[in-house]
Write a protein that holds these residues in place. Structure first.
Motif, PDB file in Angstrom:
ATOM      1  N   TYR A  86       0.834  -1.211   0.000  1.00 23.25           N
ATOM      2  CA  TYR A  86       0.000   0.000   0.000  1.00 23.25           C
ATOM      3  C   TYR A  86       0.865   1.256   0.000  1.00 23.25           C
ATOM      4  N   THR A  87       1.850   1.306   0.875  1.00 21.44           N
ATOM      5  CA  THR A  87       2.657   2.522   0.976  1.00 21.44           C
ATOM      6  C   THR A  87       3.520   2.733  -0.271  1.00 21.44           C
ATOM      7  N   VAL A  88       3.965   1.643  -0.900  1.00 28.49           N
ATOM      8  CA  VAL A  88       4.730   1.777  -2.140  1.00 28.49           C
ATOM      9  C   VAL A  88       3.843   2.332  -3.250  1.00 28.49           C
ATOM     10  N   LYS A  89       2.620   1.829  -3.340  1.00 37.74           N
ATOM     11  CA  LYS A  89       1.720   2.234  -4.422  1.00 37.74           C
ATOM     12  C   LYS A  89       1.096   3.604  -4.184  1.00 37.74           C
ATOM     13  N   TRP A  90       0.658   3.867  -2.948  1.00 42.84           N
ATOM     14  CA  TRP A  90      -0.135   5.053  -2.687  1.00 42.84           C
ATOM     15  C   TRP A  90       0.538   6.063  -1.759  1.00 42.84           C
ATOM     16  N   GLY A  91       1.595   5.650  -1.092  1.00 41.33           N
ATOM     17  CA  GLY A  91       2.195   6.533  -0.100  1.00 41.33           C
ATOM     18  C   GLY A  91       1.447   6.471   1.218  1.00 41.33           C
ATOM     19  N   ASN A  92       1.991   7.123   2.239  1.00 42.00           N
ATOM     20  CA  ASN A  92       1.377   7.120   3.569  1.00 42.00           C
ATOM     21  C   ASN A  92       0.349   8.241   3.696  1.00 42.00           C
ATOM     22  N   PRO A  93      -0.648   8.067   4.555  1.00 51.13           N
ATOM     23  CA  PRO A  93      -1.567   9.173   4.846  1.00 51.13           C
ATOM     24  C   PRO A  93      -0.804  10.401   5.329  1.00 51.13           C
ATOM     25  N   GLN A  94      -1.333  11.572   4.993  1.00 50.15           N
ATOM     26  CA  GLN A  94      -0.696  12.824   5.386  1.00 50.15           C
ATOM     27  C   GLN A  94      -1.661  13.688   6.192  1.00 50.15           C
ATOM     28  N   LEU A  95      -1.079  14.442   7.120  1.00 40.55           N
ATOM     29  CA  LEU A  95      -1.821  15.444   7.867  1.00 40.55           C
ATOM     30  C   LEU A  95      -1.268  16.813   7.544  1.00 40.55           C
ATOM     31  N   ARG A  96      -2.128  17.807   7.650  1.00 34.36           N
ATOM     32  CA  ARG A  96      -1.647  19.181   7.632  1.00 34.36           C
ATOM     33  C   ARG A  96      -2.193  19.873   8.878  1.00 34.36           C
ATOM     34  N   VAL A  97      -1.281  20.322   9.697  1.00 30.39           N
ATOM     35  CA  VAL A  97      -1.637  20.992  10.954  1.00 30.39           C
ATOM     36  C   VAL A  97      -0.834  22.278  11.043  1.00 30.39           C
ATOM     37  N   GLN A  98      -1.510  23.407  11.204  1.00 33.73           N
ATOM     38  CA  GLN A  98      -0.827  24.697  11.339  1.00 33.73           C
ATOM     39  C   GLN A  98       0.185  24.922  10.213  1.00 33.73           C
ATOM     40  N   ASN A  99      -0.227  24.602   8.982  1.00 32.34           N
ATOM     41  CA  ASN A  99       0.608  24.773   7.782  1.00 32.34           C
ATOM     42  C   ASN A  99       1.820  23.845   7.748  1.00 32.34           C
ATOM     43  N   HIS A 100       1.850  22.862   8.614  1.00 32.28           N
ATOM     44  CA  HIS A 100       2.908  21.850   8.592  1.00 32.28           C
ATOM     45  C   HIS A 100       2.332  20.553   8.027  1.00 32.28           C
ATOM     46  N   THR A 101       3.003  19.970   7.023  1.00 32.46           N
ATOM     47  CA  THR A 101       2.598  18.685   6.473  1.00 32.46           C
ATOM     48  C   THR A 101       3.365  17.585   7.181  1.00 32.46           C
ATOM     49  N   ILE A 102       2.644  16.595   7.675  1.00 39.16           N
ATOM     50  CA  ILE A 102       3.242  15.517   8.460  1.00 39.16           C
ATOM     51  C   ILE A 102       2.854  14.184   7.834  1.00 39.16           C
ATOM     52  N   ILE A 103       3.843  13.314   7.631  1.00 38.65           N
ATOM     53  CA  ILE A 103       3.599  11.981   7.094  1.00 38.65           C
ATOM     54  C   ILE A 103       3.346  11.023   8.249  1.00 38.65           C
ATOM     55  N   CYS A 104       2.226  10.315   8.190  1.00 38.66           N
ATOM     56  CA  CYS A 104       1.907   9.345   9.235  1.00 38.66           C
ATOM     57  C   CYS A 104       2.637   8.024   8.967  1.00 38.66           C
ATOM     58  N   GLN A 105       3.015   7.347  10.027  1.00 43.74           N
ATOM     59  CA  GLN A 105       3.720   6.081   9.924  1.00 43.74           C
ATOM     60  C   GLN A 105       2.837   4.953  10.453  1.00 43.74           C
ATOM     61  N   HIS A 106       2.987   3.777   9.832  1.00 40.47           N
ATOM     62  CA  HIS A 106       2.191   2.637  10.285  1.00 40.47           C
ATOM     63  C   HIS A 106       2.615   2.232  11.688  1.00 40.47           C
ATOM     64  N   ARG A 107       1.624   2.045  12.573  1.00 37.14           N
ATOM     65  CA  ARG A 107       1.921   1.708  13.965  1.00 37.14           C
ATOM     66  C   ARG A 107       1.344   0.365  14.381  1.00 37.14           C
ATOM     67  N   GLN A 108       0.108   0.092  13.992  1.00 32.48           N
ATOM     68  CA  GLN A 108      -0.538  -1.111  14.492  1.00 32.48           C
ATOM     69  C   GLN A 108      -1.703  -1.494  13.593  1.00 32.48           C
ATOM     70  N   SER A 109      -2.114  -2.746  13.724  1.00 34.66           N
ATOM     71  CA  SER A 109      -3.282  -3.226  12.992  1.00 34.66           C
ATOM     72  C   SER A 109      -4.315  -3.722  13.990  1.00 34.66           C
ATOM     73  N   TRP A 110      -5.565  -3.708  13.550  1.00 32.96           N
ATOM     74  CA  TRP A 110      -6.648  -4.184  14.380  1.00 32.96           C
ATOM     75  C   TRP A 110      -7.276  -5.405  13.723  1.00 32.96           C
ATOM     76  N   SER A 111      -8.343  -5.882  14.286  1.00 34.33           N
ATOM     77  CA  SER A 111      -8.987  -7.109  13.830  1.00 34.33           C
ATOM     78  C   SER A 111      -9.569  -6.946  12.433  1.00 34.33           C
ATOM     79  N   PRO A 112      -9.921  -8.067  11.797  1.00 35.83           N
ATOM     80  CA  PRO A 112     -10.596  -7.967  10.501  1.00 35.83           C
ATOM     81  C   PRO A 112     -11.875  -7.152  10.610  1.00 35.83           C
ATOM     82  N   VAL A 113     -12.292  -6.600   9.472  1.00 41.27           N
ATOM     83  CA  VAL A 113     -13.520  -5.812   9.444  1.00 41.27           C
ATOM     84  C   VAL A 113     -14.699  -6.661   9.918  1.00 41.27           C
ATOM     85  N   ASP A 114     -14.755  -7.914   9.457  1.00 41.68           N
ATOM     86  CA  ASP A 114     -15.734  -8.866   9.984  1.00 41.68           C
ATOM     87  C   ASP A 114     -15.165 -10.267   9.786  1.00 41.68           C
ATOM     88  N   SER A 115     -15.856 -11.253  10.317  1.00 33.17           N
ATOM     89  CA  SER A 115     -15.322 -12.621  10.333  1.00 33.17           C
ATOM     90  C   SER A 115     -15.193 -13.222   8.939  1.00 33.17           C
TER      91      SER A 115
END
Length: 212
Positions: A86-115
């Motif tokens: 995903y990150t190779v194809k689309w890049g990481n999610p980005q935030l913009r706060v107070q005119n600063h652009t910040i790249i988010c990093q993968h931290r953790q995963s949660w359970s499947p959306v459903d069984s």
């Protein structure tokens, strides 16, 4: 502290594993969302989500502990172990706060959306120093969300602004695409270029992408 953090987050996400960006401080004090405007540009196999969120500081339950940062999480629904692709194809999610652009990093995963789904919720996070923020702060979020099966573009609000406050999620069809509401006999519903929704807590919004 980390164990209690995960415990409270798990409670918050019960029954809803996809969510708006979540802003919490270093002691996990929640910020209340007071405004939300989201544009989901729907293409053939993915959507680009751009959202403007306003947060207000909630009650400090640990006033004797200095707060140093706000942690902001951006959830993306992906196939299990697909984060690298995903990150190779689309890049990481980005935030913009107070005119600063910040790249988010993968931290953790949660359970499947459903069984019955291979899709998991993967969280991309960043920490914004509190000194950059005020009691009321705005966050602009941008990321790519791959479609769910059958060309479904999905967005699930989590704790959106209270009734009467500004809140809108708008799906817009990309080039050569049209949209249909998802539901019974959806193939009979008209194809449109735009659909708008008022977000409701933990009620997933689904839109089907179809060829023009």
């Amino acid at each position: 502290m980390r164990t209690s953090i995960l415990f409270y987050l798990t409670l918050a996400f019960t029954g809803a594993l996809i969510a708006n960006p979540i802003a919490i401080d270093s002691e996990k004090r929640f910020y209340h969302m007071t405004a939300e405007k989201v544009i989901v540009n729907v293409n053939a196999d993915h959507s680009r989500v751009t959202g403007d969120y306003v947060f207000a500081l909630g009650k400090d339950f640990t006033p004797d502990t200095p707060d140093t940062y706000v942690e902001i999480s951006v959830p993306v629904i992906l196939k299990e172990k697909a984060v690298a692709d995903y990150t190779v194809k689309w890049g990481n999610p980005q935030l913009r706060v107070q005119n600063h652009t910040i790249i988010c990093q993968h931290r953790q995963s949660w359970s499947p959306v459903d069984s019955h789904s291979e899709d998991h919720v993967e969280y991309f996070e960043t920490r914004v120093p509190l000194k950059m923020l005020s009691q009321r702060f705005e966050v602009h979020v941008s990321y790519i969300q791959p479609h769910l099966p059958w060309r479904v573009s999905a967005y699930l609000p989590m704790l959106p602004p209270a009734e009467g406050l500004p809140a809108e999620v708008r799906f817009q069809a990309g080039q050569k695409m049209r949209l249909r509401r998802v539901g019974g006999f959806s193939f009979l519903k008209p194809k449109v270029s735009e659909l708008s929704f008022t977000p409701q807590d933990r009620k997933m919004i689904k839109v089907k992408a179809v060829r023009k």
